[in-house]
Design an enzyme around this catalytic site. Sequence first.
Site, PDB file in Angstrom:
ATOM      1  N   ARG A  48      95.553  40.291  26.436  1.00 18.93           N
ATOM      2  CA  ARG A  48      94.838  40.262  25.153  1.00 18.93           C
ATOM      3  C   ARG A  48      93.601  39.373  25.280  1.00 18.93           C
ATOM      4  O   ARG A  48      92.527  39.695  24.797  1.00 18.93           O
ATOM      5  CB  ARG A  48      95.761  39.768  24.023  1.00 18.93           C
ATOM      6  CG  ARG A  48      95.003  39.489  22.739  1.00 18.93           C
ATOM      7  CD  ARG A  48      95.863  39.409  21.462  1.00 18.93           C
ATOM      8  NE  ARG A  48      97.199  38.897  21.637  1.00 18.93           N
ATOM      9  CZ  ARG A  48      97.511  37.604  21.843  1.00 18.93           C
ATOM     10  NH1 ARG A  48      96.561  36.691  21.887  1.00 18.93           N
ATOM     11  NH2 ARG A  48      98.767  37.236  21.997  1.00 18.93           N
ATOM     12  N   TYR A 100      77.734  53.895   6.886  1.00 18.32           N
ATOM     13  CA  TYR A 100      78.985  54.540   7.278  1.00 18.32           C
ATOM     14  C   TYR A 100      80.067  54.292   6.217  1.00 18.32           C
ATOM     15  O   TYR A 100      80.285  53.148   5.808  1.00 18.32           O
ATOM     16  CB  TYR A 100      79.415  54.000   8.646  1.00 18.32           C
ATOM     17  CG  TYR A 100      80.722  54.568   9.121  1.00 18.32           C
ATOM     18  CD1 TYR A 100      80.825  55.924   9.442  1.00 18.32           C
ATOM     19  CD2 TYR A 100      81.856  53.781   9.216  1.00 18.32           C
ATOM     20  CE1 TYR A 100      82.033  56.456   9.846  1.00 18.32           C
ATOM     21  CE2 TYR A 100      83.065  54.306   9.633  1.00 18.32           C
ATOM     22  CZ  TYR A 100      83.147  55.651   9.948  1.00 18.32           C
ATOM     23  OH  TYR A 100      84.333  56.174  10.347  1.00 18.32           O
ATOM     24  N   ASP A 172      74.254  47.760  13.108  1.00 13.31           N
ATOM     25  CA  ASP A 172      75.126  48.813  13.641  1.00 13.31           C
ATOM     26  C   ASP A 172      74.233  49.788  14.405  1.00 13.31           C
ATOM     27  O   ASP A 172      73.414  50.490  13.809  1.00 13.31           O
ATOM     28  CB  ASP A 172      75.855  49.504  12.477  1.00 13.31           C
ATOM     29  CG  ASP A 172      76.875  50.540  12.948  1.00 13.31           C
ATOM     30  OD1 ASP A 172      76.663  51.150  14.018  1.00 13.31           O
ATOM     31  OD2 ASP A 172      77.876  50.756  12.243  1.00 13.31           O
ATOM     32  N   LYS A 197      81.544  57.112  19.574  1.00 16.08           N
ATOM     33  CA  LYS A 197      80.509  58.119  19.351  1.00 16.08           C
ATOM     34  C   LYS A 197      79.684  58.315  20.625  1.00 16.08           C
ATOM     35  O   LYS A 197      80.218  58.760  21.621  1.00 16.08           O
ATOM     36  CB  LYS A 197      79.670  57.716  18.142  1.00 16.08           C
ATOM     37  CG  LYS A 197      80.498  57.222  16.944  1.00 16.08           C
ATOM     38  CD  LYS A 197      81.351  58.302  16.313  1.00 16.08           C
ATOM     39  CE  LYS A 197      82.337  57.766  15.278  1.00 16.08           C
ATOM     40  NZ  LYS A 197      81.781  56.938  14.231  1.00 16.08           N
TER      41      LYS A 197
END
Length: 373
Positions: A48, A100, A172, A197
């Site tokens: 992690r 978004y 973004d 994306k």
Amino acid sequence: MKKHIDTILVQSGNRTDAGTGAISPAIHLSTAYEHKAIGQSTGFDYSRTGNPTRSIVEDTLAKLEEGHRALAFSSGMAAIQAVLSLFTTGDELIVSQDLYGGSYRLFLQFEKQYGIRFHFVDMHDDSRITEKLNGRTKAIFLETPTNPLMNETSISAVSSIAQGHNLLLIVDNTFYTPILQKPITEGADIVVHSATKYLGGHNDVLAGAAIVNSEELGEKLFIIQNSIGAVLSPFDSWLLLRGMKTLSIRMAQHEKNARVISEYLKNHDCVSDVLYTGRGGMLSFRITREEWVGPFLQKLKVITFAESLGGVESFITYPAAQTHADIPVMERNRLGICNRLLRFSVGIEHVDDIISDLENVFNQLRGEAIIHG
Ligand SMILES: *Cc1c(COP(=O)(O)O)cnc(C)c1O
């Protein structure tokens, strides 16, 4: 030697394993790493906190965006949530009004649950930003171009406001990717991505990233990433790395196709308007009749009616019912996300095949309209 972005992309992961000389890096599934003695670590202890495969993708992302450090997350939303975790009750953020749908939903949730205030504004107009500024304002969150209305904002203009008021500027960069725009070089402090994306590019991996411009921000975000744990898995890190190698040639083809298709749509009498910035592979358009939307989406044979973007396959999305369904109807209509608006992620198929698909569907719709009046 400062390398071109195409070279950084293609060479990512190569020469990272001197022991074996592997060109494609190993997928390190191990969650734990041996310590030879107390205080002796290879730099990896527990997956992690850090994983060798994830480190390669993170180093690549930092280079691509010309940032100080990058952190890879299990999704774009996980990256945005980690960034929002930098703020606390009473803090205020100024954010793009047209963004978004998932970010919009998360902002409202943070507002309700944690008392962080979000002001949605039109980022084109400096006065709209400055009129919301007060002593509690901590950051500006910008999406450019916006989704799905494709409005571009000057990052450097917003950055000068942010710097003048000691605010973090978060951008973004999912739509343009570092191929077309590098927000940190224009003054942003943090860049976020839905790597699901364009970066991944093949509709086969859910991933997110946050890239920062300073060691201090890197350390703060790393603490959040490590404590919450929404990290990108080793296999997904490898998939993302594999996908990113071809980002620059994919973007070139997406853009080439999108330019031709936007011209085709602009000249079509079944289309009332086309929203395209002239860069990248995303465009939106409004079909002339709302009742055509359903049959249009059903009749497509090359383009897929699906809810995502940035992959090699062409997708059309219906924002009003899919990505932006969480935005109230009145607000959607006010912004221009009406029931005739379709968002097109232009793929890298042969452009003639994409246009034939559209032409066939428009002809069918027009034929039916003549029969039924
Ligand atoms: C998809 C998307 C996100 C969310 O990313 P996920 O990987 O789906 O969590 C954030 N911002 C933009 C612009 C997006 O298109």
